[in-house]
Design a protein around this motif. Structure first.
Motif, mmCIF file in Angstrom:
data_model
loop_
_atom_site.group_PDB
_atom_site.id
_atom_site.type_symbol
_atom_site.label_atom_id
_atom_site.label_comp_id
_atom_site.label_asym_id
_atom_site.label_seq_id
_atom_site.Cartn_x
_atom_site.Cartn_y
_atom_site.Cartn_z
ATOM 1 N N ILE A 190 -4.971 18.315 -24.023
ATOM 2 C CA ILE A 190 -6.016 19.366 -23.245
ATOM 3 C C ILE A 190 -7.470 18.678 -23.323
ATOM 4 O O ILE A 190 -7.964 18.563 -22.404
ATOM 5 C CB ILE A 190 -5.519 20.585 -23.716
ATOM 6 N N GLY A 191 -7.673 18.292 -24.521
ATOM 7 C CA GLY A 191 -9.092 17.814 -24.585
ATOM 8 C C GLY A 191 -9.295 16.497 -24.082
ATOM 9 O O GLY A 191 -10.243 16.211 -23.505
ATOM 10 N N ALA A 192 -8.264 15.411 -23.972
ATOM 11 C CA ALA A 192 -8.411 14.227 -23.256
ATOM 12 C C ALA A 192 -8.576 14.751 -21.569
ATOM 13 O O ALA A 192 -9.513 14.117 -21.032
ATOM 14 C CB ALA A 192 -7.343 13.424 -23.384
ATOM 15 N N ALA A 193 -7.700 15.540 -21.301
ATOM 16 C CA ALA A 193 -7.768 15.859 -19.568
ATOM 17 C C ALA A 193 -9.149 16.578 -19.257
ATOM 18 O O ALA A 193 -9.905 16.237 -18.644
ATOM 19 C CB ALA A 193 -6.593 17.002 -19.405
ATOM 20 N N ALA A 194 -9.733 17.363 -20.552
ATOM 21 C CA ALA A 194 -10.955 18.222 -19.996
ATOM 22 C C ALA A 194 -11.995 17.228 -20.053
ATOM 23 O O ALA A 194 -12.907 17.117 -19.279
ATOM 24 C CB ALA A 194 -11.091 19.203 -21.001
ATOM 25 N N GLY A 195 -12.122 16.264 -21.167
ATOM 26 C CA GLY A 195 -13.144 15.347 -21.323
ATOM 27 C C GLY A 195 -13.010 14.196 -19.973
ATOM 28 O O GLY A 195 -14.270 13.729 -19.555
ATOM 29 N N PHE A 196 -11.826 13.801 -19.732
ATOM 30 C CA PHE A 196 -11.948 12.608 -18.625
ATOM 31 C C PHE A 196 -12.069 13.288 -17.313
ATOM 32 O O PHE A 196 -12.742 12.629 -16.673
ATOM 33 C CB PHE A 196 -10.465 12.110 -18.808
ATOM 34 N N TYR A 197 -11.491 14.373 -17.010
ATOM 35 C CA TYR A 197 -11.777 14.737 -15.484
ATOM 36 C C TYR A 197 -12.964 15.568 -15.228
ATOM 37 O O TYR A 197 -13.511 15.604 -14.336
ATOM 38 C CB TYR A 197 -10.505 15.654 -15.214
ATOM 39 N N GLY A 198 -13.495 16.388 -16.425
ATOM 40 C CA GLY A 198 -14.480 16.792 -16.305
ATOM 41 C C GLY A 198 -14.478 18.089 -15.238
ATOM 42 O O GLY A 198 -13.631 18.475 -14.794
ATOM 43 N N GLY A 199 -15.763 18.601 -14.662
ATOM 44 C CA GLY A 199 -15.859 19.318 -13.366
ATOM 45 C C GLY A 199 -14.959 20.844 -13.801
ATOM 46 O O GLY A 199 -15.023 21.323 -15.088
ATOM 47 N N TRP A 200 -14.227 21.201 -12.804
ATOM 48 C CA TRP A 200 -13.794 22.630 -13.085
ATOM 49 C C TRP A 200 -12.527 22.486 -14.242
ATOM 50 O O TRP A 200 -12.249 23.616 -14.694
ATOM 51 C CB TRP A 200 -13.399 23.339 -11.847
ATOM 52 N N ILE A 201 -11.545 21.665 -14.071
ATOM 53 C CA ILE A 201 -10.611 21.441 -15.343
ATOM 54 C C ILE A 201 -11.223 21.565 -16.649
ATOM 55 O O ILE A 201 -10.835 22.379 -17.325
ATOM 56 C CB ILE A 201 -10.031 20.251 -15.009
ATOM 57 N N ASP A 202 -12.320 20.861 -16.726
ATOM 58 C CA ASP A 202 -13.183 20.981 -18.034
ATOM 59 C C ASP A 202 -13.418 22.414 -18.374
ATOM 60 O O ASP A 202 -13.266 22.835 -19.724
ATOM 61 C CB ASP A 202 -14.381 20.031 -18.035
ATOM 62 N N GLU A 203 -14.291 22.963 -17.588
ATOM 63 C CA GLU A 203 -14.599 24.451 -17.658
ATOM 64 C C GLU A 203 -13.480 25.316 -17.910
ATOM 65 O O GLU A 203 -13.575 26.085 -19.079
ATOM 66 C CB GLU A 203 -15.282 24.973 -16.361
ATOM 67 N N ILE A 204 -12.523 25.209 -17.167
ATOM 68 C CA ILE A 204 -11.399 26.077 -17.613
ATOM 69 C C ILE A 204 -10.738 25.962 -18.745
ATOM 70 O O ILE A 204 -10.570 26.855 -19.621
ATOM 71 C CB ILE A 204 -10.142 26.182 -16.374
ATOM 72 N N LEU A 205 -10.474 24.726 -19.062
ATOM 73 C CA LEU A 205 -9.787 24.453 -20.422
ATOM 74 C C LEU A 205 -10.635 24.809 -21.509
ATOM 75 O O LEU A 205 -10.137 25.337 -22.514
ATOM 76 C CB LEU A 205 -9.370 22.903 -20.461
#
Lengths: 331, 266, 341
Positions: C154-169
């Motif tokens: 989850i942390g890798a996805a949030a950090g890598f994709y950024g944007g709203w994915i990051d916000e939600i996670l």
């Protein structure tokens, strides 16, 4: 002011989110919760049916949540089957007791840890620092279950401290001073366990934060100006190291709340902990939800307080919060 | 023409500071072209948009408007999949090799990494090529297992250059390649680059704030200021006959070197 | 070098402790579920080298215990009989590592020798502590693995994709962190069936601890991925056509190694303690399967706490593990990435 409102809004949103989360846990569990309630002999079949219709089990989730949140905001937190009382007043009494224990323990832990941590940082590398590191290391290795049971054993053996509960049987007949002393005696052991479990980590962080600051130039300059030792350490160094420590404070509130759950159960302190445990074992749904929400409110409040403290203490936060001027960025 | 840039614009949407939005225009209607085997130097003060230009040409940033044509083919709007075929032709060497090389990789891993990404060779073949690349830039293949920290600054930049050559590009973008190096090393690397250009027929887009270096490396110079090209032309014309303030300021701030004793012989 | 040596020593000691727990069957003296109704709450037997006549014996021995006349919980030693300890004896059957059937035990004697006393049903506490350790430590290890795995992804996805994915996670993570974690654990546990078989209960406990604990590691991993993403060598790799997956795998994720190790050292003891707490309160692994938690739960009773001090010994078993992991975490923090709270 604006900052405070922003943080308050954030806290409220967080609380709202947690309520959704808790509600989802309850609603999405495998097996119908109300089926289990039917098996419980304490609850009559009519009650179950009434509750089912009242809480609209067959309605879609968002509507159930809406019903629940509206009634909660009106002060109706549901009904406890085990106690045969509405949840809210039950929760209130217990929450007060938990607050008493937790706030005392937090205050004591920090009041002890700050001077010890600062002293340790000051005497870095010398024997006071080493001893303190050793002691904190050892304490960190003691699980709080063991500490609590150990202290309880002490109480039982020594017969000086009461072995559990919050007040003695004859509490109401004592005069005010006596009542205070009685409360104090009952408070000492559970609070000590909590302090011992929290304070080593705080000491270590205080030490490292102050040690980082002690090397800074501005502190040396103040020293050269002749600022005496104690104000130097407390007013200058502590102010500068405040940022990470205040974040730690928010974290310590959470840790102490969790710790208090166990300590309350072991010492029989009538707080949220034993209430929650009994409610789980008795499948008392609304008490569980209420208890979890109550503890969350405390934690979020603690963090909100920490945010305000940070705003007061750290000028960088103040500046960032009110920064108006446009920033020019280079390509 | 190997590369043509037409009316490039790059706008970064600004930071929100309590309701005010500030767009930063890094490139404002920039046009230039580079012929095969030639060098174009882009010179300018800090903040003039040079690095943004380098990134756009190397396909690491997408221009907001304008076109880039590589050998007549437009590469500006291409999706990532198609860009993969384009990338081997344009490679970039960054300013500070201490930052552009992964400190955990060995020298051979670094220079052969582009080959790994294009996935055409086996591991043995990759490492053999890596060794050749090291030799090419003047480093001993015996050092192939050393980490970047074990090399000097100049040697690290050689590694970066070797890596950029791995995919056999036609154009090399050099973003201030000497700024992080000592003066004495700068000349060595500059000479290496010139040799490589002569041997391989590479074209260079050379970004710098040092007009003197630009003179020594380039056939043509363009001077940028605040996102625009304010002056562009043959080397001698810019250096000798410029009337622009910025250009003269750049000239004055550069090291006083006798320009007629430039290293480049054309 | 000194630091590295300290680290290796700590690691070896910790590994040895884990090995002992893993081979609980070998180190235990008896079957942990074997009851002996004639010896409830017997105190630990003292090992002696000198007998009543003052003779020295090379082999340590113990006197068996029997109930004192007229009482039901006081014991006295029967000096008439000596029970010497033998080593590498054949005893109760067990399965090493869960599948190798063996009968070899490190310590044994002709009759019952209880090194740590017995519990209310006459079961040998020493063996129960060892087997209980298997459950508690394994629960901690598995739960940590689960939490770190989820947190990492989850942390890798949030950090890598950024944007709203990051916000939600990250908002989700914040929600999970807003609850005092033991209360969160309880909340989850509350709505799941109370009476379960030991095996189901074990996996349930592991599951909920892991499901709750992803938030902090996720934040930390996200921070690392965010900063690693901006590194120039990542940009360089993009320049020669590396796919996002390649960038993550080869350049960005290796940076998270240090933080994951440090978090593991911090979380394992916490999660072992979580299992112990849950089982202690009756919400975790149930009887008769021993876990350090449910071994301690009888100490909640006044009678047990006041008179039978050895029932607290399972709590002490936690201490060397805690200290070991703590030391490991400190030494990892000194070596590598700063690990936040």
């Amino acid at each position: 002011m604006r900052y405070a409102l922003r943080r308050l809004l954030h806290a409220l949103l967080l609380l709202f989110g947690v309520s959704i989360l808790t509600f989802l846990f309850a609603a999405l569990t495998p097996g119908n919760y109300f089926d289990e309630m039917r098996l419980n002999p304490q609850i009559s079949a009519e009650t179950v049916k009434a509750l089912r219709t009242q809480y609209g089990i067959d309605r879609p989730l968002p509507i159930r949540y809406a019903h629940w949140i509206i009634s909660t905001l009106q002060g109706d937190l549901g009904f406890s089957f085990a106690y045969n009382l509405p949840v809210a007043p039950l929760l209130w009494v217990r929450a007060r007791n938990t607050l008493l224990l937790t706030i005392t323990a937090t205050a004591l832990a920090w009041l002890l840890a700050l001077p010890i941590g600062i002293w340790s940082a000051e005497k870095q590398g010398h024997w006071p620092d080493r001893t303190i590191s050793g002691v904190t290391g050892f304490l960190l290795g003691m699980p709080d279950v063991l500490l609590a049971l150990g202290f309880l054993w002490l109480a039982v053996r020594s017969r000086f401290f009461p072995s559990g509960g919050m007040t003695s049987v004859d509490f109401d007949s004592l005069h005010f001073g006596g009542q205070l002393y009685d409360l104090f005696l009952h408070l000492v052991l559970p609070a000590s366990v909590l302090v011992l479990s929290a304070f080593p980590l705080i000491v270590r962080h205080v030490r490292s934060a102050i040690a980082d600051v002690l090397h800074c130039g501005f502190l040396r300059a103040a020293e050269a100006h002749g600022v005496p030792r104690r104000p130097l350490l407390y007013r200058y160094a502590l102010r500068a190291a405040a940022n990470p420590l205040i974040s730690l404070f928010g974290f310590s509130v959470g840790a102490l709340l969790s710790g208090s759950l166990l300590v309350e159960v072991i010492f029989g302190w009538p707080g949220l902990g034993p209430l929650l445990l009994e409610a789980i074992l008795a499948r008392d749904l609304f008490v569980v939800i209420g208890g979890v929400l109550a503890s969350t409110i405390f934690l979020i409040s603690g963090n909100f307080f920490a945010d305000l403290l940070l705003y007061w203490a750290d000028p960088r936060i103040r500046r960032a919060a009110s920064f108006q001027a446009p920033e020019k960025t280079h390509a | 023409m190997l590369l043509c840039a037409e009316n490039l614009v790059k706008r970064y949407s600004g930071h929100r500071s309590f309701g005010e939005k500030h767009d930063v225009v890094a490139l404002d209607d920039v046009s230039f072209s580079i012929a095969e085997g030639k060098t174009l130097a882009i010179a300018g003060p800090s903040g003039s948009g040079k690095s943004t230009l380098a990134l756009c040409v190397a396909c690491l940033e997408r221009p907001t408007a304008g076109k880039i044509l590589l050998q007549g083919r437009e590469i500006t709007g291409l999706p990532e999949r198609d860009l993969r075929d384009v990338r081997p032709q344009v490679q970039i060497v960054f300013q500070d090799p201490a930052l552009s090389l992964n400190p955990g990789f060995s020298a051979n891993e670094i220079v052969a990494e582009p080959l790994r990404v294009s996935r055409k060779l086996t591991k043995t073949e990759r490492f053999a090529r890596g060794r050749k690349l090291l030799e090419f830039v003047g480093l001993s293949p015996r050092w192939e297992n050393r980490k970047p920290a074990e090399f000097s600054g100049g040697q690290r930049q050689r590694l970066a250059i070797a890596r950029a050559l791995a995919l056999e590009p036609k154009l090399l973008v050099l973003d201030e390649p000497f700024s992080a190096l000592d003066c004495s090393i700068q000349a060595q690397i500059a000479n290496l680059l010139l040799e490589l250009q002569a041997t391989l027929g590479l074209a260079y887009l050379f970004i710098t704030h040092d007009l003197v270096m630009a003179a020594q490396m380039a056939d043509e110079i363009a001077v940028m200021e605040r996102g625009r090209i304010i002056e562009q032309g043959e080397r001698e014309k810019i250096l000798g006959q410029s009337t622009h303030d910025t250009t003269r300021k750049l000239l004055r701030s550069a090291l006083p070197l006798n320009l007629s004793r430039g290293l480049k012989t054309s | 070098m000194n630091r590295k040596r300290a680290f290796t020593m700590l690691f070896l000691i910790l590994a040895a402790l884990h090995l002992i727990i893993a081979c609980a069957g070998f180190f235990a003296t008896y079957n942990p579920e074997e009851q002996n109704r004639e010896l409830p709450f017997a105190p630990p037997m003292r090992l002696r080298f000198f007998d009543g006549q003052g003779y020295l014996h090379a082999r340590p021995f113990a006197y068996p215990l029997r109930l004192r006349e007229g009482s039901f919980d006081e014991y006295e030693e029967d000096r008439a009989v000596k029970l010497p300890l033998h080593f590498f004896v054949s005893g109760a059957r067990y399965r090493l590592f869960g599948f190798l059937p063996m009968r070899l035990h490190l310590i044994g004697a002709e009759a019952q020798v209880h090194l740590a006393g017995t519990d209310g049903l006459g079961r040998d506490l020493f063996s129960r502590i060892l087997f209980g350790g298997q459950i508690s430590i394994l629960a901690g290890l598995l739960a940590t693995g689960l939490a770190l795995f989820f947190g990492w992804c989850i942390g890798a996805a949030a950090g890598f994709y950024g944007g709203w994915i990051d916000e939600i996670l990250m908002r989700c993570a914040e929600l999970f962190l807003a609850l005092p974690w033991l209360y969160l654990l309880f909340a989850l546990r509350a709505f799941l069936p109370l009476t379960l078989s030991p095996l189901h209960a074990f996996f349930l406990v592991v599951g909920i601890i892991g499901a709750v604990g992803w938030a902090r590691p996720a934040r930390l991993v996200r921070g690392i991925v965010l900063s690693a993403k901006e590194r120039e060598y990542v940009r360089a790799a993009r320049g020669f056509g590396a796919s996002p997956f390649y960038l993550l795998w080869r350049h960005i994720l290796p940076q998270t190694r240090n933080i994951l190790l440090t978090q593991a050292a911090i979380l394992i003891p916490q999660y072992v303690l979580a299992e112990v707490t849950l089982s202690f309160l009756g919400l975790g692994v149930p009887e008769p399967t021993p876990s350090w938690g449910n071994l301690l739960s009888s100490s909640q009773q006044y009678r047990v706490l006041a008179s039978y001090w050895w029932m607290l010994l399972p709590g002490f078993a936690l201490v060397p593990f805690f200290l070991g992991y703590l030391g490991l975490a400190s030494s990892l923090q000194e070596q590598g990435a700063p690990s936040n709270i």
